[in-house]
Design an enzyme around this catalytic site. Structure first.
Site, mmCIF file in Angstrom:
data_model
loop_
_atom_site.group_PDB
_atom_site.id
_atom_site.type_symbol
_atom_site.label_atom_id
_atom_site.label_comp_id
_atom_site.label_asym_id
_atom_site.label_seq_id
_atom_site.Cartn_x
_atom_site.Cartn_y
_atom_site.Cartn_z
ATOM 1 N N GLU A 232 0.886 -1.168 0.000
ATOM 2 C CA GLU A 232 0.000 0.000 0.000
ATOM 3 C C GLU A 232 0.915 1.206 0.000
ATOM 4 O O GLU A 232 1.593 1.493 0.982
ATOM 5 C CB GLU A 232 -0.908 -0.031 1.242
ATOM 6 C CG GLU A 232 -2.050 0.965 1.181
ATOM 7 C CD GLU A 232 -1.647 2.309 1.729
ATOM 8 O OE1 GLU A 232 -1.265 3.177 0.901
ATOM 9 O OE2 GLU A 232 -1.709 2.505 2.939
ATOM 10 N N CYS A 266 -2.176 8.719 3.468
ATOM 11 C CA CYS A 266 -1.930 8.258 2.102
ATOM 12 C C CYS A 266 -3.120 8.496 1.181
ATOM 13 O O CYS A 266 -2.949 8.570 -0.037
ATOM 14 C CB CYS A 266 -1.548 6.790 2.098
ATOM 15 S SG CYS A 266 -2.768 5.702 2.861
#
Length: 487
Positions: A232, A266
């Site tokens: 990720e 993020c």
């Protein structure tokens, strides 16, 4: 409780990574041996482990908030409660509600003419010993959160927290050691050498959350052992305001999302694409929202500090470069100042920045929002597609056909319409990236399956034609002819 126990791997700040690496190897061997004795934990045992995890998070709620504030310099307590504690608890509760159905074999079709009464199904096996390399921005959500999926799938877990969050790492190790046997879950604390060694272990699966640059190194190290990885990796997530969508509510969604962790997230909005005719309306709504919601943002309790002096300097350098290039900068706070002790800083808009600036080339991860005007929506979408695929993409507008057009014309790990980032918070929705923003998924059923081996099983029945696959093949000729005639 297992009889195979070793102390949790908690290494003091002055201890060498060599000691930590040795402890990691011992923990890995211990968990590998424990998994060999119980390769398929019962649903009751998995539920018990998830229940213990929930209790651990709730019992340590205040300590979690304090550790996060210590590492960040400043951090809103309600945000810690909501995201780092209750987010994980909600994730575990969702798994508990669905685990029985997820663990059930998934039937597959068989052709009775060929296989008679045979049965076929997919069974979801635990993979084994799973590693999790955790970033600094969500030290509990991204350590204990994925652990929910890993334990639900029947695995054993070793967590490597970030060295940038030492207080959180120490607390996490203490919490886990008090809740789980080391042969089930443990924590490895150390620096860069430990991180490199961690990536090189022969895991049955490895999760890494962080930057694409380090993600490449992790994947390269994992490849030596053919270890499957989930990455990720973030990216520059755009908020696309379609014509007419620059409303007070929509701008609040963009700016409000950017305030979470002061942009150190993020899936935060990395830049906003705004119709040129509505650019000043966007700025006005942003100023109005901040004046109402957080008028003294950088000096108040709503602001999260930058994780380190180095990161604070990086964000200041980005802003200074934009100023040197004569960009218009709108600080969304009257007399906002940088507080170096707590590493808090104001939220700023950078209007119509040049594409070659750092804020347009790098993932910002801070309280700066470039606002980029466009004249043609499809050309703006072309510009997005010319770059790397983002982890999240957000589109605003009341015209469903137009927002669908934006979704159909772009590619991202996840997306949201008329809101931002919420796709990453749903316990039921798989979360992950695409291309440079990552691979694989955790959360929900996708997370359970990510950390499981989907083993295909066929149980032979009666009245089949399996023997046509064996020599001599003359007996298969009639079957082949019949199939070809039917085709």
């Amino acid at each position: 409780m297992s009889t195979l126990e070793i102390p949790a791997i908690t290494i003091s700040a002055d201890a060498s990574d060599a000691v930590a690496i040795g402890s990691l190897e011992a923990a890995f061997a211990l968990q590998r041996a424990a998994f060999a004795k119980d390769r398929r934990p019962s649903i009751d045992l998995r539920r018990e482990r998830l229940g213990a995890l929930i209790g651990m998070m709730l019992a340590n709620r205040d300590r979690i908030s304090a550790a996060i504030a210590q590492d960040f310099g400043a951090h809103p307590v309600p945000a810690s409660d909501l995201i780092e504690v209750l987010g994980v608890v909600g994730r575990a509760q969702h798994v508990l509600e669905n685990l029985e159905a997820w663990m059930a074999p998934s039937p597959r079709h068989t052709d009775p003419a060929m296989l008679g009464t045979a049965k076929a199904y997919i069974e979801y096996q635990p993979k084994g010993v799973v590693g999790n390399i955790v970033p600094w921005n969500f030290p509990f959500d991204l350590s204990v959160g994925p652990m929910v999926d890993m334990l639900a799938a029947g695995n054993r877990v070793i967590v490597k927290p970030s060295e940038y969050t030492p207080a959180c790492a120490e607390l996490l190790a203490e919490m886990i050691a008090a809740t789980f046997d080391s042969d089930l879950v443990t924590v490895a604390v150390g620096g860069l050498d430990l991180a490199r060694a961690f990536s090189s272990m022969p895991w049955d699966h490895l999760l890494y959350t962080g930057s694409p640059a380090v993600g490449r190194q992790v994947m390269r190290a994992a490849a030596a052992n053919l270890t499957p990885v989930t990455l990720e990796l973030g990216g520059k997530c755009p908020a696309i305001m379609t014509p007419g969508s620059v409303t007070e509510t929509n701008v609040e969604s963009v700016i409000g999302t950017k305030l979470i962790k002061s942009g150190q997230m993020c899936v935060s909005v990395d830049y906003a694409l705004v119709p040129r005719a509505e650019l000043e309306t966007f700025v006005t709504h942003a100023q109005s929202f901040m004046a109402r919601a957080a008028p003294n943002y950088s000096r108040g309790d709503e602001c999260t500090g930058m994780i380190s002096p180095r990161h604070l300097q990086r964000i200041e350098d980005m802003l200074a470069e934009a100023l040197d290039r004569q960009c218009r900068i709108v600080t969304l706070e009257d007399d906002g100042q940088v507080d170096r002790e707590t590493r808090r800083m104001p939220m700023s808009l950078v209007i119509d920045p040049s594409h070659d600036l750092r804020i347009m080339q790098e993932e910002i991860f801070g309280p700066i929002l470039p606002v980029v005007p466009y004249d043609d929506l499809d050309l703006a979408l072309d510009a997005i597609n010319a770059g790397e695929r983002p982890l999240g993409l957000y589109v605003f507008g009341a015209d469903a056909a137009l927002t669908d057009h934006v979704l159909d014309s772009t590619h991202s790990g996840g997306a949201a319409v008329n809101t931002c980032a919420i796709q990453s918070a749903l316990p039921s929705m798989g979360f992950g990236g695409s291309g440079m923003s990552g691979m694989g998924r955790h959360h929900g059923i996708e997370g359970f399956r990510e950390f499981s081996n989907p083993r295909g099983v066929v149980v032979r029945g009666e009245a089949d034609l399996i023997d046509v696959f064996y020599a001599p093949y003359a007996k298969a000729a009639g079957l082949v002819q019949a199939v070809l005639s039917g085709a």
